[in-house]
Design an enzyme around this catalytic site. Structure first.
Site, mmCIF file in Angstrom:
data_model
loop_
_atom_site.group_PDB
_atom_site.id
_atom_site.type_symbol
_atom_site.label_atom_id
_atom_site.label_comp_id
_atom_site.label_asym_id
_atom_site.label_seq_id
_atom_site.Cartn_x
_atom_site.Cartn_y
_atom_site.Cartn_z
ATOM 1 N N GLY A 71 0.800 -1.213 0.000
ATOM 2 C CA GLY A 71 0.000 0.000 0.000
ATOM 3 C C GLY A 71 0.833 1.264 0.000
ATOM 4 O O GLY A 71 0.299 2.371 0.066
ATOM 5 N N SER A 97 9.404 -6.854 -1.174
ATOM 6 C CA SER A 97 10.781 -7.308 -0.952
ATOM 7 C C SER A 97 11.326 -6.806 0.385
ATOM 8 O O SER A 97 12.205 -5.949 0.415
ATOM 9 C CB SER A 97 11.685 -6.891 -2.115
ATOM 10 O OG SER A 97 11.569 -5.516 -2.406
#
Lengths: 599, 299
Positions: free
Chosen positions: A436, A507
């Protein structure tokens, strides 16, 4: 049985070149009588353009045709002045022999040396020295011998060649069509008799079969590879190699409309069938597998500049060599040639009619032979991409890195060459940040901008990859590492393909981001930290995932029950509280531009 | 074919034809049913064998060709298995332009030069094969094998591209086109020797026969149909004649000749050294006639 001899004539107007040509044509009966009406000077016959007759100059190469003693002559008459070097080079490019005129009263001039140098450079190895205006020196044998000696010295200085010396008077016809009684000391043939009989010195030495594919004819459910044989001979059943693919297979038929041939040699325009399916199209070459053509993408070449606009080092031109056309970039010249003294002069560029030596590189490897082995496979033209003018003729000396050879299947289209073809430097733009944070939004905008700029890109998005390539992976730490490893490998392949790759992945672990960085060539990994505080991301909660995670219905969610490791030294940091997505995308593009990514 | 010269010329022409087609988007071949057209089409059939030539034939018609040419034209296209496009300038048609009322210059300009431009524009052809040879006329000797024409079809002899080796630059800007001359290096003699060796069908008008003719100035004109305007007191007389080139019949000068086969034609050419186009009235209707026509777009 008539044979064909292509020749050029060299010499300035004052040497009597036009008169000699006029006499040759007239004595061979090649001048129509209605064209002779009103012509008082044989020298005027060759100037065919209104502008040439108006100005009394020769602008361009004229092609003249005559036949004598069972031989056809195609004579390319090129203007001799220094400013027409390009025309002389053009005329010499296909000639078997050059007639060089020297005025007996003036002897060997700088202009003579220039003509010899250009003719020899273009590959002519047979010369006729016509010592003209012998009538003005009373047909003096000593004078003739002295000129012949200094001419042969000049020829030896530019590489040597076969040479016949003939004393003539073009104006009176001495030793042109018939032997002259005025030169009893000369026991050789008249010019015309010599031209009828002379066997031109052996040209390029390449014996191995070479046929650049010009055109693929499809008929009767079969493919016929049409081309002109550039070297060697071919028979049905011969094994050939198709370069650059390296595929070996046998020749089926040698097809012509007059029936199949049992053998075809240099110069013939034929079509071949191959026994077996093979990818072979225009620009490829069918060749002798025992001695296949060289391939390379960096060359040293001699250039004859033919355009008013000078050479621009670093600019991309189109190179046409045989049936291949590839983008090629020129380095600054190593030197310019003084064509009279053969001295190497310092040069930053080449201007109209300059001859120089430069290195160049092509966007992809080309098949070639050194010019001294094959004119057809080693001579090329350069074309301006904007004006479409033919700006230069070039002669390949050798490839600078002759590692590529189709024996080894090593036509290596390297990443750098693919990138060069796309005109960009590949990069991996790695967007990292919380769920987000705005990674995909910004990456999308960046890609749209790249696309609008005509750049070749691809966007790898976390969600999309997990639907396909990585759908077997979950969200455990091990799976997350594997997820990033696979994405990294995929991105590396795409970089190799020349693309600018955008990857938008949470990541969360520094190590995996560093792993991906290490997979890429130095400097190609661009870490872009999309920095949004957890509270803000959780409040946006665009996908409703934070609510699920807070409710305990989503395990291992970054920021909630799984850590996010902030980058230590990202190349770019985007503070999404202070920057709009649009401005962030602009900042990324600007960063890329500053680093010359699009140079 | 054992003649080394013809074999070399043939191979070069085939090379040129293939090179042009490989680099063209919309090629077309001009076809007038003359001897050069016939040889060019024959070479094209060899170049793309076993497929038919991958382009249509285009005949820019004036309505004033010899009757026999129309029949030959249609037969040649059908035999080659390729489409034939015939274009007649509607403006010239509507205004009834003809060699008698309007003279050779206007007739040629409207029917041939303008008609050609219309046909090329309509077909959006970017590569146009023509059968012209460099030995025909002095300005032809200076023309490239690949000759760039501007969007308005003009030729600029000072802006020609060098053609070293066999490398032809076929790149064009939008609207420009390339005229390609595969027979550039052939001579009239080669054409006849090749026609004999390859048994190519050509019009019987090239061979001597008794034909109704009138003498106009120094030209002998064959009266091919009853549209020919006879001057008062003029009446066609039978003469043994043949033509060396074929054009619009009222503008084509015939020569008195006994050459009824190709050997005789070659012998006649060797003995009489007038040029082939001496019979073409349009080459002489203004100074530097051909060069000026080409600058305006004549092929």
């Amino acid at each position: 049985m008539r044979s064909l001899l292509r020749l050029i004539t060299c010499g300035s107007v004052d040497d009597g070149k036009s008169t000699l040509i006029g006499r040759l044509l007239a004595d061979c009966g090649a001048i129509p009588s209605d064209r002779l009406v009103g012509v008082t000077d044989l020298a005027l016959l060759a100037d065919g353009l209104e502008a040439e007759r108006e100005q009394g100059i020769t602008i361009d190469v004229a092609h003249l045709y005559f036949e004598h003693g069972g031989r056809r002559f195609i004579l390319a008459d090129a203007p001799g002045h220094e400013q027409y070097t390009r025309n002389m080079a053009t005329a010499a490019s296909r000639a078997d022999l050059a007639i060089v005129l020297v005025d007996a009263t003036r002897g060997v001039l700088p202009q003579t040396r220039r003509h010899l140098a250009i003719a020899r450079l273009l590959g002519i190895r047979s010369f006729v020295l016509a010592v003209n205006k012998m009538d003005l020196v009373a047909f003096d044998r000593a004078r003739f011998d002295a000129i012949a000696t200094s001419f042969r010295e000049a020829l030896d200085r530019v590489g040597g060649g076969a040479c016949a010396a003939i004393p003539v008077s073009a104006l009176n016809g001495d030793n042109v069509a018939t032997q002259s009684p005025a030169t009893p000391w000369y026991d050789g043939p008249a010019l015309l008799a010599h031209l009828e009989r002379v066997a031109p010195a052996d040209g390029p030495s390449l014996a191995a079969f070479r046929m650049p594919v010009q055109h693929v004819v499809r008929a009767d459910g079969q493919r016929f590879y049409a081309g002109t044989i550039a070297a060697g001979t071919i028979r049905p059943g011969d094994e050939v190699v198709v370069a650059p693919s390296g595929r070996r297979l046998a020749v089926g038929r040698i097809v012509t409309r007059d029936g199949d041939l049992a053998q075809a040699g240099i110069g013939r325009s034929i079509a071949l069938t191959l026994a077996g399916d093979v990818d072979c199209s225009r620009g490829d070459m069918i060749a002798d597998p025992a001695d296949p053509p060289g391939a390379g993408d960096q060359f040293e070449a001699t250039l004859i500049w033919m355009d008013e606009a000078p050479l621009v080092p670093g600019r991309q031109y189109l190179m046409k060599i045989g049936t291949q056309t590839v983008p090629a970039t020129l380095h600054a010249p190593k030197y310019r040639l003084d064509v009279e003294t053969l001295a190497h002069l310092a040069a930053k560029t080449l201007a109209l009619n300059d001859i120089g030596v430069a290195n160049l590189w092509t966007a992809r490897p080309i098949l070639f032979e050194p010019y001294e082995k094959s004119r057809d496979l080693g001579g090329f033209i350069l074309i301006d991409r904007i004006t479409n003018a033919t700006v230069a003729a070039g002669l390949i000396h050798f490839a600078l890195r002759r590692s590529e050879n189709i024996h080894a299947q090593a036509i290596a289209v390297t990443p750098a060459r693919r990138a060069a073809l796309m005109g960009q430097r590949p990069k991996l733009l790695w967007f990292t940040g919380l769920s987000g944070a705005g990674k995909s939004t910004i990456a999308n905008l960046v890609e749209a901008k790249l696309h609008a700029m005509g750049r070749h890109s691809f966007l790898l998005d976390g969600d999309n990859v997990r639907r396909g390539l990585n759908r077997d992976l979950g969200f455990t730490e091990a799976d997350r590492v594997e997820n990033i490893r696979r994405v990294g490998e995929t991105a590396r392949l795409m970089l190799d393909a020349g693309l600018i790759v955008l990857a938008a992945f949470i990541s969360p672990f520094r190590a995996e981001r560093e792993m991906v960085r290490a997979m890429m060539p130095e400097g190609d990994f661009v870490e872009i930290f999309v920095d949004t505080p957890l509270a803000e991301a959780e409040q946006r909660d665009t996908k409703g995932l934070y609510r699920k995670a807070r409710a305990g219905r989503l395990a291992n969610f970054t920021g909630i029950d799984s850590p996010y490791e902030r980058p230590d030294a990202p190349e770019i940091t985007i503070d999404t509280l202070a920057t709009s997505a649009e401005a962030a995308a602009d900042a990324v593009i600007e960063w890329l531009e500053r680093r010359g990514l699009f140079a | 074919m054992t003649d080394e010269l013809l074999q070399a010329l043939e191979a070069d022409s085939i090379h040129i034809l293939r090179e042009a087609v490989a680099e063209a988007a919309r090629p077309v071949m001009l076809f007038s049913a003359g001897k050069d057209s016939a040889v060019m089409l024959h070479l094209a059939r060899k170049a793309f064998f076993p497929a038919p030539p991958p382009f249509p034939l285009l005949h820019v018609d004036t309505g004033w060709k010899f009757k026999e040419m129309y029949a030959l034209r249609d037969a040649a296209a059908a035999e080659a298995g390729i489409p034939l496009i015939v274009h007649r300038n509607p403006e010239a048609e509507a205004r009834g332009i003809n060699p008698f009322d309007h003279g050779s210059a206007l007739h040629t300009e409207l029917w041939k030069t303008e008609g050609l431009k219309q046909a090329l524009d309509a077909g959006r052809y970017d590569m146009v094969f023509g059968g012209a040879r460099r030995d025909e006329e002095a300005s032809r000797a200076k023309e490239r094998i690949f000759s760039v024409r501007s969007a308005s079809h003009g030729w600029d002899p000072k802006r020609q591209r060098p053609e070293p080796w066999r490398l032809y630059n076929a790149r064009t800007a939008p609207g420009e086109s390339i005229r390609v001359f595969p027979l550039s290096d052939w001579t009239e003699r080669d054409i006849w020797t090749y026609i004999a060796a390859e048994r190519i069908a050509v019009a019987s008008l090239y061979f001597a026969a008794e034909r109704p003719t009138v003498r106009r100035g120094d030209a002998l004109i064959i009266v091919d149909d009853d549209r020919f305007r006879l001057a008062p007191g003029e009446s066609p007389a039978p003469r043994r004649v043949r033509v060396r080139t074929l054009g619009c019949y009222p503008l084509t000068g015939a020569i008195e000749s006994d050459a009824a086969d190709i050997d005789a034609i070659l012998a006649e050419m060797a003995a009489d050294r007038t040029s082939e186009r001496a019979g073409r009235l349009i080459d002489r209707d203004q100074p530097a006639s051909m060069e000026r026509k080409k600058r305006q777009g004549y092929f």
